[in-house]
Design a protein around this motif. Structure first.
Motif, PDB file in Angstrom:
ATOM      1  N   ILE A  92       1.452  -1.520   0.105  1.00  7.70           N
ATOM      2  CA  ILE A  92      -0.152  -0.188  -0.099  1.00  7.70           C
ATOM      3  C   ILE A  92       0.787   1.233   0.269  1.00  7.70           C
ATOM      4  O   ILE A  92       1.516   1.486   0.819  1.00  7.70           O
ATOM      5  N   HIS A  93       0.089   2.103  -1.141  1.00  6.24           N
ATOM      6  CA  HIS A  93       0.968   3.760  -0.983  1.00  6.24           C
ATOM      7  C   HIS A  93       0.623   4.995  -0.256  1.00  6.24           C
ATOM      8  O   HIS A  93       0.549   5.498   0.395  1.00  6.24           O
ATOM      9  N   SER A  94      -0.914   4.417  -0.244  1.00  7.56           N
ATOM     10  CA  SER A  94      -1.452   5.734   0.507  1.00  7.56           C
ATOM     11  C   SER A  94      -3.210   4.999   0.228  1.00  7.56           C
ATOM     12  O   SER A  94      -3.334   3.765  -0.099  1.00  7.56           O
ATOM     13  N   LEU A  95      -3.651   5.686   1.139  1.00  6.45           N
ATOM     14  CA  LEU A  95      -4.878   5.265   1.766  1.00  6.45           C
ATOM     15  C   LEU A  95      -6.294   5.262   1.169  1.00  6.45           C
ATOM     16  O   LEU A  95      -5.937   6.897   1.471  1.00  6.45           O
ATOM     17  N   ASN A  96      -7.528   5.203   0.939  1.00  8.66           N
ATOM     18  CA  ASN A  96      -8.753   6.563   0.861  1.00  8.66           C
ATOM     19  C   ASN A  96      -9.346   6.620   1.926  1.00  8.66           C
ATOM     20  O   ASN A  96      -9.763   4.806   1.820  1.00  8.66           O
ATOM     21  N   TYR A  97      -9.995   6.872   2.438  1.00  5.99           N
ATOM     22  CA  TYR A  97     -11.365   6.759   3.967  1.00  5.99           C
ATOM     23  C   TYR A  97     -12.502   7.596   3.114  1.00  5.99           C
ATOM     24  O   TYR A  97     -13.395   7.774   3.983  1.00  5.99           O
ATOM     25  N   ASN A  98     -12.366   8.125   1.635  1.00  5.35           N
ATOM     26  CA  ASN A  98     -13.540   8.237   1.643  1.00  5.35           C
ATOM     27  C   ASN A  98     -14.721   7.886   1.481  1.00  5.35           C
ATOM     28  O   ASN A  98     -16.192   8.068   1.283  1.00  5.35           O
ATOM     29  N   LEU A  99     -14.459   6.190   1.023  1.00  3.28           N
ATOM     30  CA  LEU A  99     -15.576   5.612   0.733  1.00  3.28           C
ATOM     31  C   LEU A  99     -16.137   4.594   2.205  1.00  3.28           C
ATOM     32  O   LEU A  99     -15.544   5.195   2.925  1.00  3.28           O
ATOM     33  N   PRO A 100     -17.368   3.826   1.927  1.00  8.35           N
ATOM     34  CA  PRO A 100     -17.809   3.212   3.382  1.00  8.35           C
ATOM     35  C   PRO A 100     -16.695   2.097   3.697  1.00  8.35           C
ATOM     36  O   PRO A 100     -16.417   2.257   4.797  1.00  8.35           O
ATOM     37  N   TYR A 101     -16.242   1.173   2.804  1.00  2.00           N
ATOM     38  CA  TYR A 101     -14.873   0.576   2.858  1.00  2.00           C
ATOM     39  C   TYR A 101     -13.588   1.056   2.776  1.00  2.00           C
ATOM     40  O   TYR A 101     -13.719   2.423   2.016  1.00  2.00           O
ATOM     41  N   LEU A 102     -11.839   0.580   2.717  1.00  2.00           N
ATOM     42  CA  LEU A 102     -11.001   1.087   2.732  1.00  2.00           C
ATOM     43  C   LEU A 102     -10.861   0.746   1.445  1.00  2.00           C
ATOM     44  O   LEU A 102     -11.033   0.177   0.611  1.00  2.00           O
ATOM     45  N   VAL A 103     -10.134   2.051   0.672  1.00  2.00           N
ATOM     46  CA  VAL A 103      -8.902   1.410  -0.774  1.00  2.00           C
ATOM     47  C   VAL A 103      -7.793   2.317  -0.172  1.00  2.00           C
ATOM     48  O   VAL A 103      -7.750   2.914  -0.092  1.00  2.00           O
ATOM     49  N   GLY A 104      -7.139   1.761  -1.408  1.00  2.00           N
ATOM     50  CA  GLY A 104      -5.693   1.729  -1.462  1.00  2.00           C
ATOM     51  C   GLY A 104      -5.030   1.604  -2.491  1.00  2.00           C
ATOM     52  O   GLY A 104      -5.676   1.325  -3.862  1.00  2.00           O
ATOM     53  N   GLU A 105      -3.928   2.992  -2.564  1.00  2.03           N
ATOM     54  CA  GLU A 105      -3.521   2.790  -3.595  1.00  2.03           C
ATOM     55  C   GLU A 105      -2.341   2.219  -4.030  1.00  2.03           C
ATOM     56  O   GLU A 105      -1.160   2.013  -2.911  1.00  2.03           O
ATOM     57  N   VAL A 106      -2.007   0.950  -4.424  1.00  8.10           N
ATOM     58  CA  VAL A 106      -1.239  -0.438  -4.190  1.00  8.10           C
ATOM     59  C   VAL A 106       0.063  -0.431  -5.491  1.00  8.10           C
ATOM     60  O   VAL A 106      -0.762  -0.139  -6.230  1.00  8.10           O
ATOM     61  N   GLU A 107       0.419  -1.166  -5.678  1.00  3.95           N
ATOM     62  CA  GLU A 107       1.469  -1.433  -6.136  1.00  3.95           C
ATOM     63  C   GLU A 107       1.747  -3.628  -6.400  1.00  3.95           C
ATOM     64  O   GLU A 107       1.597  -3.904  -5.195  1.00  3.95           O
ATOM     65  N   PHE A 108       1.453  -4.045  -6.996  1.00  2.00           N
ATOM     66  CA  PHE A 108       2.023  -5.592  -6.892  1.00  2.00           C
ATOM     67  C   PHE A 108       3.326  -5.693  -6.326  1.00  2.00           C
ATOM     68  O   PHE A 108       4.280  -4.870  -6.925  1.00  2.00           O
ATOM     69  N   TYR A 109       3.472  -6.687  -5.659  1.00  2.00           N
ATOM     70  CA  TYR A 109       4.813  -6.402  -4.845  1.00  2.00           C
ATOM     71  C   TYR A 109       5.378  -8.147  -5.071  1.00  2.00           C
ATOM     72  O   TYR A 109       5.474  -8.853  -3.690  1.00  2.00           O
ATOM     73  N   PRO A 110       5.443  -8.609  -6.500  1.00  2.00           N
ATOM     74  CA  PRO A 110       5.818 -10.175  -5.749  1.00  2.00           C
ATOM     75  C   PRO A 110       7.030  -9.964  -5.740  1.00  2.00           C
ATOM     76  O   PRO A 110       8.257  -9.737  -5.001  1.00  2.00           O
ATOM     77  N   LEU A 111       8.043 -11.696  -5.450  1.00  2.00           N
ATOM     78  CA  LEU A 111       8.980 -11.596  -4.259  1.00  2.00           C
ATOM     79  C   LEU A 111       9.906 -12.035  -5.830  1.00  2.00           C
ATOM     80  O   LEU A 111       9.884 -12.130  -6.875  1.00  2.00           O
ATOM     81  N   PRO A 112      10.795 -10.544  -5.288  1.00  2.00           N
ATOM     82  CA  PRO A 112      11.992 -10.985  -6.470  1.00  2.00           C
ATOM     83  C   PRO A 112      13.080 -12.111  -7.600  1.00  2.00           C
ATOM     84  O   PRO A 112      12.508 -12.984  -6.762  1.00  2.00           O
ATOM     85  N   ALA A 113      12.182 -12.891  -8.612  1.00  2.00           N
ATOM     86  CA  ALA A 113      13.189 -13.547  -9.227  1.00  2.00           C
ATOM     87  C   ALA A 113      14.054 -14.053  -8.608  1.00  2.00           C
ATOM     88  O   ALA A 113      15.127 -13.005  -8.912  1.00  2.00           O
TER      89      ALA A 113
END
Length: 217
Positions: A92-113
């Protein structure tokens, strides 16, 4: 970066892990219905502070796992039982609390090859401990797992090993945060040393109590 609806829980989700949920709050009914309509995933994140339900939105840890809904059982009043399965790790990079549920701005974070050959020794150390752990679990309470049918892929093995561990969510979160597949294998291996000893102590204590009962009678 993508926007992802988030479901803070007292549970750590790993890729490949099934997750049954009972959806009864209006905010999460709305979230799940939207995911079903758009065939999207939601994110499961361990709660850092707060409660799962019936209160302000909880503060989550920054690393979680996406969950795809694979089964829905509708209930009365819009409630439902769902089964989801973990798919992809994210940060998660940032969180949005404006909706009834939580929303995150995220980047996918796979284990490095990593070079598969470099993971072979750690995989070889972990696999027999997972087999032993499953055997011990079966002595306490039967589990629907075949200890001789473990994944050959090192990452899948490490993730399964983490899923199986019967330990507090905060400790599982540390495994989910692993910086590499090798780190995950090595960290999980260390935890198994402790947990196998713990299960053995539980079984030995139970055997001692049974033997004492037999002797007294």
């Amino acid at each position: 970066m993508v926007e992802l609806p988030l479901f803070p829980l007292h549970t750590v989700l790993f890729p490949g892990m099934p997750l049954p949920l009972h959806i009864f709050e209006s905010r999460y009914k709305q979230m799940v219905e939207l995911c079903l309509e758009e065939d999207n995933t939601f994110g499961v994140v361990l709660i850092r502070r707060g409660n799962e339900a019936l209160g302000p939105l909880a503060e989550p840890h920054s690393i979680g796992c996406t969950a795809r809904i694979i089964e829905v059982q509708p209930l009365i009043e819009g409630r439902m039982n769902i089964t989801a399965v973990g798919e992809r790790r994210f940060r998660i990079h940032s969180l949005n609390y404006n909706l009834p549920y939580l929303v995150g701005e995220v980047e996918f974070y796979p284990l490095p090859a990593e070079d598969a050959e470099s993971l072979v020794p750690a995989t070889g150390r972990l696999a027999p401990k997972v087999q032993q752990y499953i055997h011990l679990l079966n002595e306490i309470e039967e589990v629907d797992l075949d200890p001789d049918d473990l994944p050959e892929d090192p990452i899948m093995l490490a993730q399964l090993a983490a899923i199986l561990l019967q330990m507090p969510p905060g400790e599982k979160q540390e495994l989910l945060k692993s910086a590499s597949a090798l780190d995950l294998l090595e960290s999980t291996n260390q935890v198994y040393n402790r947990e196998i000893a713990f299960l053995r102590a539980i079984i030995d204590h139970g055997n001692d109590k049974r033997q004492s009962h037999i002797t007294q009678n």
